[in-house]
Design a protein around this motif. Structure first.
Motif, PDB file in Angstrom:
ATOM      1  N   ASP A 168      -2.110  -6.758  -3.755  1.00  0.00           N
ATOM      2  CA  ASP A 168      -3.250  -6.134  -4.431  1.00  0.00           C
ATOM      3  C   ASP A 168      -4.555  -6.846  -4.078  1.00  0.00           C
ATOM      4  OD1 ASP A 168      -1.488  -4.380  -5.605  1.00  0.00           O
ATOM      5  OD2 ASP A 168      -1.401  -5.445  -7.518  1.00  0.00           O
ATOM      6  N   ALA A 169      -4.510  -8.182  -4.034  1.00  0.00           N
ATOM      7  CA  ALA A 169      -5.729  -8.958  -3.767  1.00  0.00           C
ATOM      8  C   ALA A 169      -6.240  -8.724  -2.349  1.00  0.00           C
ATOM      9  CB  ALA A 169      -5.458 -10.445  -3.989  1.00  0.00           C
ATOM     10  N   VAL A 170      -5.325  -8.635  -1.386  1.00  0.00           N
ATOM     11  CA  VAL A 170      -5.744  -8.404  -0.001  1.00  0.00           C
ATOM     12  C   VAL A 170      -6.352  -7.015   0.130  1.00  0.00           C
ATOM     13  CG1 VAL A 170      -4.968  -8.162   2.388  1.00  0.00           C
ATOM     14  CG2 VAL A 170      -4.077 -10.021   0.961  1.00  0.00           C
ATOM     15  N   LEU A 171      -5.705  -6.012  -0.449  1.00  0.00           N
ATOM     16  CA  LEU A 171      -6.249  -4.656  -0.378  1.00  0.00           C
ATOM     17  C   LEU A 171      -7.617  -4.578  -1.052  1.00  0.00           C
ATOM     18  CD1 LEU A 171      -3.027  -2.580  -1.076  1.00  0.00           C
ATOM     19  CD2 LEU A 171      -4.359  -2.589   1.043  1.00  0.00           C
TER      20      LEU A 171
ATOM     21  N   GLU B 199      -7.735   0.301   0.288  1.00  0.00           N
ATOM     22  CA  GLU B 199      -6.905   1.298   0.947  1.00  0.00           C
ATOM     23  C   GLU B 199      -6.331   0.757   2.249  1.00  0.00           C
ATOM     24  OE1 GLU B 199      -9.333   4.672   1.620  1.00  0.00           O
ATOM     25  OE2 GLU B 199      -9.611   5.137  -0.514  1.00  0.00           O
ATOM     26  N   ALA B 200      -5.145   1.297   2.602  1.00  0.00           N
ATOM     27  CA  ALA B 200      -4.501   0.875   3.843  1.00  0.00           C
ATOM     28  C   ALA B 200      -5.359   1.193   5.058  1.00  0.00           C
ATOM     29  CB  ALA B 200      -3.132   1.530   3.968  1.00  0.00           C
TER      30      ALA B 200
ATOM     31  N   ALA C 152       0.816  -1.215   0.000  1.00  0.00           N
ATOM     32  CA  ALA C 152       0.000   0.000   0.000  1.00  0.00           C
ATOM     33  C   ALA C 152       0.850   1.265   0.000  1.00  0.00           C
ATOM     34  CB  ALA C 152      -0.933   0.010   1.208  1.00  0.00           C
ATOM     35  N   ASP C 153       2.033   1.206   0.623  1.00  0.00           N
ATOM     36  CA  ASP C 153       2.871   2.407   0.623  1.00  0.00           C
ATOM     37  C   ASP C 153       4.161   2.211  -0.181  1.00  0.00           C
ATOM     38  OD1 ASP C 153       4.235   0.804   2.387  1.00  0.00           O
ATOM     39  OD2 ASP C 153       3.924   2.097   4.135  1.00  0.00           O
TER      40      ASP C 153
END
Length: 294
Positions: free
Chosen positions: A178-181, A187-188, A167-168
């Motif tokens: 990407d899949a988890v977000l 977004e974080a 994310a950062d």
């Protein structure tokens, strides 16, 4: 029809399963319910077990419920915690009899037909359990996040860590991050809020994302599975060092983790003779049929 029946229950962190059989081991019906692990509380766990039992009874087509006919064996994840077994034993139930044990115990009984041996269970949690000359052995399985290494919950936690790095921009090109977000809203800050409320079961729901990403060649996902598999391999070695000659691997992550086990280890593992529900039925008092119960 009033002959005794046997019911096996496997109350785990992801689901509770039930299997209803007669004295010969003939399966009459199976049932499922939501999570039934002990850390949810006695009432929530019993609710899941009773729901699964009712579903198995309905599947068997036996008419009105007559649970007083049932001799039940139940493996409950986390019941080994101090004081928990007593709370479960004191809770009234509608069955003819109810024998309680941990989920590792029923997995071991099922895997070895009630005989000596060991098993490492890799599911929502993880545990190594063995029987040696009738003496129980137990390693790990003390609960997420401090224990349960190699489990779905710990793998899910590692996936969350990767997602925060992604994310950062500290981790680039990871389909897993990407899949988890995406799972939590992209977004974080959404992921932080998700973590604030997440249970071990919630973290374990991310493990399939890790498996899928690893199959697609994501190096971060592969590294997470390799770390988990090393932990599972260490538990196998611990059982063998304790004297268990036969050791099997079970649980929902057994298959995905096997290719990542330390070199040569997979070939030394024994195939389970039965599953945890077979072990629960043995716990209930059903005699194993030959060498392969269930």
């Amino acid at each position: 029809m009033s002959a005794p029946l046997f019911l096996g229950l496997d109350a785990g962190g992801t689901a509770c399963r039930a299997r209803l059989v007669d004295a010969s081991g003939l399966v009459f019906g199976e049932g499922h319910a939501g999570p039934g692990q002990a850390r949810l509380g006695v009432e929530a766990s019993f609710d899941a077990m009773l729901t699964a039992a009712r579903e198995a009874w309905r599947a068997a087509g036996l008419g009105p419920f007559d649970f007083a006919r049932l001799r039940v064996g139940a493996g409950v994840a986390g019941i080994e915690r101090v004081g928990v077994a007593g709370l479960f034993a004191a809770r009234p139930h509608p069955f003819a009899s109810l024998a309680l044990a941990g989920d590792g115990a029923i997995a071991c009984l099922g895997a070895h037909g009630g005989e000596d041996g060991g098993i490492v269970v890799a599911g929502t949690g993880s545990i190594a359990f063995g029987l040696l000359d009738g003496r129980p052995l137990r390693f790990g399985g003390y609960g997420f996040p401090g224990s349960d290494e190699g489990s779905g919950a710990r793998i899910g936690l590692a996936a969350v860590e990767a997602a925060f790095r992604g994310a950062d921009a500290r981790l680039s090109g990871s389909t897993l991050a990407d899949a988890v977000l995406e799972r939590v809203g992209g977004e974080a800050t959404r992921l932080t809020a998700w973590c604030d409320a997440a249970s071990a079961t919630d973290y374990a729901t991310l493990a399939p994302l890790v498996v899928e990403a690893a199959r697609g060649g994501d190096r971060t996902a592969e590294a997470i599975l390799r770390t988990g598999a090393q932990a599972i391999g260490d538990l196998v070695d611990t059982l063998r060092d304790a004297g268990c000659e036969r050791v099997a691997l079970a649980g929902g992550l057994a298959g995905p983790l096997t290719p990542f086990l330390p070199e040569g280890l997979a070939e030394t593992l024994d195939e389970p003779l039965g599953d945890p529900l077979d072990g629960a039925l043995i716990l209930a008092g059903l005699a194993p049929v030959g060498a392969a119960p269930g």
